[in-house]
Design a protein around this motif. Structure first.
Motif: not given
Ligand code: ATP
Ligand code: MG
Length: 198
Positions: A8-10, A97-104, A119-131
């Motif tokens: 779990r990476i902040g 990409t650097q840490r494929p197994d991490s939860e951001l 923000w640009r591409d905000h829909d994809e943001l929710w897939d990549l990380a919890h805010f």
């Protein structure tokens, strides 16, 4: 390490010009409440400083100095080394990409998160990380339009420290002791940072 474990990476993005105790307390609090294994500080790139990469290096090095004593804090150059303006989507894609197994977990001020839908591409943001929106006690976050599953709020103990105020103080010859880590006070003096208006 167990095979099934996901770290779990902040992710703490910022200009860090300079980094101050508000940033460090926010990262520490989020790490505690969200049980993070690591918080990566990511200083932004500086597209308008093409001829003077040293300012980016100063911000990067101050961030390294400020975080050096905490075994769970690290610093990434992904935004500084990428050319062009920094977009959070690129930061998160690179770290994933650097840490494929991490939860951001992307840590940001409540004021900034209110603008996130632009923000640009905000829909994809929710897939990549919890805010995680950090705010001072009493600050009410307007969550209209934000997906509640993907955005959390956390109150940080009242710290009215800002980088703008730290720069103004140095410019006027006033102290920044205890607002920024000791090593950062010394780094600012050694390199004569913030002495004259940019
Ligand atoms: P500036 O005054 O130049 O805008 P800043 O103090 O806001 O600088 P940034 O580098 O812009 O610092 O901030 C990086 C992140 O840290 C942002 O998400 C911001 O909202 C958050 N942040 C800044 N100051 C504090 C603070 N005192 N407490 C908690 N979070 C903060
Ligand atoms: Mg700011």
């Amino acid at each position: 390490m167990s095979v099934t474990s996901t770290s779990r990476i902040g992710v703490m993005g910022g200009t860090f010009d300079p980094i101050h105790h508000g940033h460090l307390v926010a990262a520490s609090e989020v790490a505690q409440w969200f049980d993070l294994d690591e918080v990566v500080f990511v200083p932004t790139g500086e597209p308008w400083q093409k001829d003077d990469a040293s300012l980016s290096e100063h911000r990067y090095l101050m961030t390294v100095i400020a975080t050096a004593s905490n075994p769970r804090f690290t610093v990434s150059r992904v935004d500084i080394d990428r050319s062009g303006p920094t977009y959070t989507i690129d930061t998160l894609r690179d770290l994933k990409t650097q840490r494929p197994d991490s939860e951001l977990f992307f840590i940001t001020g409540a004021d900034a998160i209110a603008q996130i839908l632009s923000w640009r591409d905000h829909d994809e943001l929710w897939d990549l990380a919890h805010f995680v929106a950090v705010s001072r006690p009493g600050h009410v976050l307007n969550t209209d339009g934000l997906p509640s599953d993907d955005v959390s709020q956390l109150e940080i103990p009242a710290l009215s420290i800002s980088s703008t105020d730290c720069r103004d103080r140095v410019q006027r010859g006033h102290p920044v002791w205890y607002l920024v880590p000791d090593g950062v006070v010394q780094y600012i003096a050694k390199h004569h940072l913030y002495r004259s208006k940019e």
